[in-house]
Design a protein around this motif. Structure first.
Motif: not given
Length: 209
Positions: A2-4, A44-47, A52-55, A76-80
């Motif tokens: 998840s993300w915030y 919780e970022a995977e190895e 974090a990503e600026r979008m 790149y990798s976040l679930p959105i």
């Protein structure tokens, strides 16, 4: 995963010399259809993945100080996914498409390079600094030490990095008044926690090392 959304007010407060946020004036200009940049952070970022990503997000609704928008670029990798709805506030906006007339001109602190020991970066503390004559473009001549380094540590160039003085100012900006002091000069933190010039610094011994 998840993300915030990160809080740019808190980031600016913690890192005032390396993280700037849009001015209140620019934020007041925002309209539906504008693009704003948000910082999406993984809980919780995977190895090997980005933490974090600026979008960019396109504003679709404005309700007072709250916004709704749609993601405008591919993560790149976040679930959105592109086009997904995002709710956010002023506290989440780290950039806009507008040129900001109130952003402080702190480029000089990014362009001014200093030599710093790895111990300073690990401790996030420094207690000694000296300025030698500069030998390269961009090099200010300043060397920053924690004061805890042993002789063996100091003799190994691998224990030092060249970084922007902005990083050091985030730790303690009381040294601003000394940065333009010409070489040769040296300062040490005293018992009051303040930097004071070392009037009798052993420059002869320094150059013999």
């Amino acid at each position: 995963m998840s993300w915030y959304l990160d809080n740019v007010y808190e980031l600016n407060k913690e890192f005032p010399y390396t993280f700037q946020r849009p001015s209140e004036e620019v934020l007041s200009w925002l309209e539906i259809g504008d693009l704003v940049k948000l910082i999406f952070v993984a809980n919780e970022a995977e190895e090997g993945e980005f933490g974090a990503e600026r979008m960019w997000v396109e504003i679709t609704e404005i309700d007072g100080s709250r916004f709704t928008g749609t993601l405008n670029n591919e993560p790149y990798s976040l679930p959105i996914e592109v086009g997904e709805r995002v709710s956010f506030g002023y506290e989440n906006i780290c950039d806009t498409e507008y040129e900001d007339p109130h952003i402080d001109d702190k480029d000089i602190y990014f362009d001014t390079l200093v030599t710093v020991s790895n111990d300073v970066l690990e401790r996030k503390e420094f207690n000694f600094m000296l300025r030698d004559n500069s030998t390269e473009d961009g090099d200010s001549g300043w060397a920053i030490l924690s004061g805890y380094e042993e002789e063996d540590f100091l003799s190994d160039l691998e224990n030092f990095q060249i970084i922007a003085v902005a990083v050091i100012l985030n730790m303690d900006d009381s040294i601003l008044e000394f940065l333009e002091k010409p070489p040769l000069c040296a300062y040490e933190r005293n018992d009051k926690g303040e930097f004071a010039e070392i009037e009798d610094y052993d420059w002869e011994g320094y150059f013999e090392e």
